[in-house]
Design a protein around this motif. Structure first.
Motif, mmCIF file in Angstrom:
data_model
loop_
_atom_site.group_PDB
_atom_site.id
_atom_site.type_symbol
_atom_site.label_atom_id
_atom_site.label_comp_id
_atom_site.label_asym_id
_atom_site.label_seq_id
_atom_site.Cartn_x
_atom_site.Cartn_y
_atom_site.Cartn_z
ATOM 1 N N ARG A 1 5.072 12.174 -6.158
ATOM 2 C CA ARG A 1 5.410 11.308 -7.401
ATOM 3 C C ARG A 1 6.140 11.802 -8.610
ATOM 4 N N VAL B 1 -4.551 2.616 -5.325
ATOM 5 C CA VAL B 1 -4.018 4.187 -5.496
ATOM 6 C C VAL B 1 -3.019 4.536 -4.324
ATOM 7 N N PHE B 2 -3.609 4.497 -3.108
ATOM 8 C CA PHE B 2 -2.919 4.728 -1.819
ATOM 9 C C PHE B 2 -1.643 5.851 -1.959
ATOM 10 N N ASP B 3 -2.433 7.000 -2.467
ATOM 11 C CA ASP B 3 -1.548 8.403 -2.535
ATOM 12 C C ASP B 3 -1.425 8.819 -1.336
ATOM 13 N N PHE B 4 -2.404 9.014 -0.519
ATOM 14 C CA PHE B 4 -2.332 9.270 1.026
ATOM 15 C C PHE B 4 -2.152 7.952 1.719
ATOM 16 N N PRO C 1 2.497 12.680 2.142
ATOM 17 C CA PRO C 1 2.454 11.510 1.020
ATOM 18 C C PRO C 1 3.815 11.931 0.120
ATOM 19 N N VAL C 2 4.015 10.811 -0.721
ATOM 20 C CA VAL C 2 5.133 11.003 -1.503
ATOM 21 C C VAL C 2 4.929 11.933 -2.737
ATOM 22 N N LYS D 1 0.913 -1.300 -0.036
ATOM 23 C CA LYS D 1 -0.022 0.072 0.057
ATOM 24 C C LYS D 1 0.916 1.234 0.006
ATOM 25 N N GLN D 2 2.224 0.897 0.099
ATOM 26 C CA GLN D 2 3.194 2.341 -0.040
ATOM 27 C C GLN D 2 2.733 3.284 1.186
ATOM 28 N N LEU D 3 2.532 2.684 2.069
ATOM 29 C CA LEU D 3 2.214 3.425 3.365
ATOM 30 C C LEU D 3 3.444 4.219 3.791
#
Lengths: 184, 340
Positions: free
Chosen positions: A131, B151-154, A128-129, A80-82
Motif C-alpha cells: 500500500r 480490510v482485505f489486505d491479504f 498482497p499489494v 475486496k481488492q483480491l
C-alpha cells in the motif's frame, strides 16, 4: 468507465499486444529516465498513466499493475481488492457478491486471460499489494524492474566468468571485474 | 489430555505446568494435528463447524462444542462469518484446545491486516491450534454492521502463502526471523458450485500452489456440479496434492433453503432440492435424510478425503447425521474422557 473496462477485457488479446509493445518501449527508455532522474519524471508520467488507464481500465493507481496477468481486468475494482480471485461469493451469471449489478472483476479476468496469447500469469500466486506504493507510476516501476533484470542477467554472466577464471580474478581483477560499473 | 493441570485451567498451577515444549510434527507431517494424521492415514475425516456464541462465557463455547466433539476430528471456529460479529475464532480455539479438542482456526481477510494476522497465527499456534483455514471473507455489507471498514489486505491465496512462508521458511513476510515457526496444517476453502465454474478447479490449483494442505468446500447441494468439479480436479492431479473435505449440512425447510440461497453469499441450492423439501411431510427430517445421503455419495467420489459438516443452528443433529452416514466407519474420533 464500466463499459470501456468490459471492452478492454473483450479485446484482451489486442490490449496484451499493445501493452507488451509499450512495456518494451518503457524499458528501452530506462537510460533516459535514469539520466533525467526517475524522481523527476515520476509526476508527469503518473499523471498520464492515471488518465489513460483510468479511462481504459478504471485504474486505481495501486502502483503494482498486474493487468497482463489478469486478462486486462483491473483487480483493484474488485470490492475486496483480491489479487487472487474470484472469491466464493460470485453470483449466478458471474455477478459480484458485493455489487450485484457489476460483473465479477475476477470472472472477467479469467475470461480475458483465456483470450490472451500469454495469459498464463493468472495461475501465479500474487502477493498482497504494497500500500505504500499507491499513487505511484507502475509504468516507471515496470521499466526499472525490466532494466534491473537485464542488468542482473549481465551480472550473472560476469559472476560466472569470474568463477570460471578464479586465478585471473585473483591476480588481475580488472580482467574479470565484479565491482559496480558507473553508468555510461 | 495428559496432566491434571490442563483439566483445571483455572487452578493456579506453576509456570512449569503451562510451559510445555512446542511439539515438533511426526515424520512426514507438517503439524502434529490429529486431523492431519487421520487424513494422511487415508481414513475418511469429519470436521464440523461450531456456532460461535454471542457471549463472554467459556461455558457457552464448551456447550456449543459438545454435540460436535464426539464425531469430529476437528472443530471449525468461524471468524465472523457472514460479516456478523460473534466471539472471535482465536478466543474459541484457545478455549477448545485447553480442553484437548482439535480445532480449525478460521482466518478471514476482511477484518485484519497482515500485521494483525501474522501475529495472531503465532498466538494461535502457541495456544495449541494445529489447523488453520484461510478465507477471503464475506463482504461487510452481508453482515450486521455494514458500516464497518473492509480490510482485505491479504486475500485467501496470498494468506496461505504467507502462513506457509512462516511455517517452512521461519520468517515473517518482512523477512524477520521467527525463532520457533508455527507448525500448522494449512487449509483453504473452495466453492465448486459458484461461478465461474470452469475456473474453480484452476483456482484450487492456485491455492495448492500457494501451500494449502487441505480444502474445506462451501455447502454442496448440487452433486452433478460437484462431480464435474472433482473430475477436473483429478485431471489436474490435485486430489493427490491436497485433502478435499466436501461441505455438507442439513436444511431445515424449503423456506430456510430459499432464505440461505438469496442471503448467504456463495450458497447454491438447486430447485430440485427445494422442491423435495417442499413436498416432504416432515421437511426437517427430509433435510436430515438429504444430508446423510449426500455424505454417502461424497464417500464414493474419488478424491474426496472427508466431509465438513456445517449445521448452523442444527448442531444437535450433527452426531446423528454423521453416525447414520457411516462416515466414521466405526472409528471414534478423539474424545475427552468424561472423568478425566
Amino acid at each position: 468507465m464500466y463499459r470501456v473496462r468490459l471492452f478492454a477485457v473483450r479485446h484482451a488479446r489486442r490490449f496484451e499486444w499493445l501493452y507488451g509493445r509499450f512495456e518494451a518501449f518503457m524499458a528501452a527508455c530506462d537510460p533516459l529516465f535514469s539520466r533525467l532522474g526517475y524522481a523527476r519524471v515520476e509526476r508527469p508520467v503518473a499523471f498520464v498513466e492515471r488518465l489513460t488507464k483510468g479511462f481504459l481500465f478504471d485504474c486505481r493507481m495501486c502502483g503494482q499493475c498486474a493487468l497482463s496477468s489478469t486478462g486486462m481486468s483491473c483487480p483493484m475494482n474488485c470490492p475486496k481488492q483480491l489479487r487472487n480471485g474470484p472469491c466464493g461469493g460470485v453470483r449466478a451469471g458471474g455477478y459480484c457478491e458485493v455489487i450485484p449489478e457489476m460483473r465479477c472483476v475476477w470472472t472477467l479476468a479469467w475470461e480475458g486471460a483465456a483470450r490472451m496469447r500469454n495469459g498464463g500469469g493468472i495461475h501465479e500466486v500474487a502477493p498482497p499489494v504494497d500500500r505504500s506504493l499507491e499513487g505511484t507510476s507502475s509504468w516507471l516501476r515496470a521499466s526499472r524492474e525490466k532494466a534491473a533484470a537485464r542488468r542482473e542477467a549481465r551480472e550473472a554472466g560476469r559472476t560466472a566468468l569470474a568463477r570460471a577464471y578464479p586465478g585471473a580474478r585473483a591476480s588481475e581483477p580488472a580482467t574479470a571485474p565484479l565491482a559496480d560499473e558507473p553508468a555510461r | 489430555m495428559k496432566g491434571a493441570a490442563q483439566d483445571a485451567p483455572n487452578r493456579a498451577g506453576s509456570l512449569a505446568d503451562l510451559v510445555r515444549p512446542y511439539p515438533e510434527p511426526p515424520a512426514g507431517h507438517v503439524s502434529d494435528s490429529r486431523l492431519e494424521a487421520v487424513l494422511r492415514s487415508g481414513r475418511f475425516a469429519v470436521t464440523a463447524e461450531l456456532n460461535p456464541p454471542d457471549s463472554a462465557d467459556p461455558a457457552d463455547v464448551f456447550e456449543a462444542a459438545r454435540p460436535l466433539a464426539e464425531v469430529a476430528d476437528a472443530i471449525n471456529a468461524t471468524d465472523a462469518s457472514g460479516a456478523n460479529c460473534h466471539m472471535s475464532s482465536i478466543g474459541i480455539c484457545a478455549l477448545l484446545t485447553r480442553a484437548g479438542h482439535g480445532t480449525v482456526y478460521q482466518i478471514s481477510c476482511r477484518d485484519r491486516n497482515r500485521i494483525a494476522i501474522q501475529g495472531d497465527v503465532l498466538g494461535a499456534a502457541a495456544m495449541g491450534v494445529r489447523n488453520v483455514l484461510c478465507l477471503t471473507g464475506d463482504g461487510v455489507g452481508a453482515g450486521d454492521q455494514p458500516g464497518a471498514r473492509p480490510v482485505f489486505d491479504f486475500d485467501s491465496v496470498s494468506l496461505v502463502r504467507a502462513i506457509r512462508t512462516m511455517r517452512d521458511d521461519g520468517v515473517f513476510l518482512s523477512g524477520r526471523r521467527i525463532t520457533r515457526p508455527p507448525r500448522l496444517f494449512i487449509g483453504a476453502a473452495e466453492n465448486p458450485c459458484a461461478e465461474p465454474r470452469d475456473w474453480r478447479p484452476e483456482r484450487l490449483a492456485k491455492k495448492v500452489e500457494a501451500g494449502a494442505d487441505f480444502i474445506q468446500t462451501n455447502y454442496i447441494f448440487d452433486l452433478p456440479v460437484f462431480e464435474a468439479f472433482m473430475a477436473r480436479v483429478r485431471d489436474l492431479g490435485l486430489d493427490r496434492r491436497v485433502f478435499i473435505l466436501a461441505g455438507v449440512g442439513p436444511l431445515a425447510s424449503a423456506r430456510a433453503a430459499r432464505w440461505m440461497r438469496s442471503n448467504v453469499p456463495g450458497v447454491h441450492i438447486p430447485d430440485a432440492v427445494i422442491d423435495r423439501l417442499e413436498r416432504a411431510a416432515n421437511p426437517a427430517e427430509e433435510g436430515k435424510r438429504l444430508c446423510i445421503e449426500l455424505i454417502g455419495r461424497m464417500r464414493e467420489i474419488h478424491g474426496v478425503a472427508g466431509v465438513h459438516v456445517m449445521a448452523y443452528r442444527r448442531e444437535h443433529l450433527v452426531s446423528e447425521i454423521v453416525h447414520a452416514s457411516g462416515a466414521l466407519d466405526g472409528r471414534r474420533p478423539w474424545l475427552r474422557h468424561p472423568d478425566a
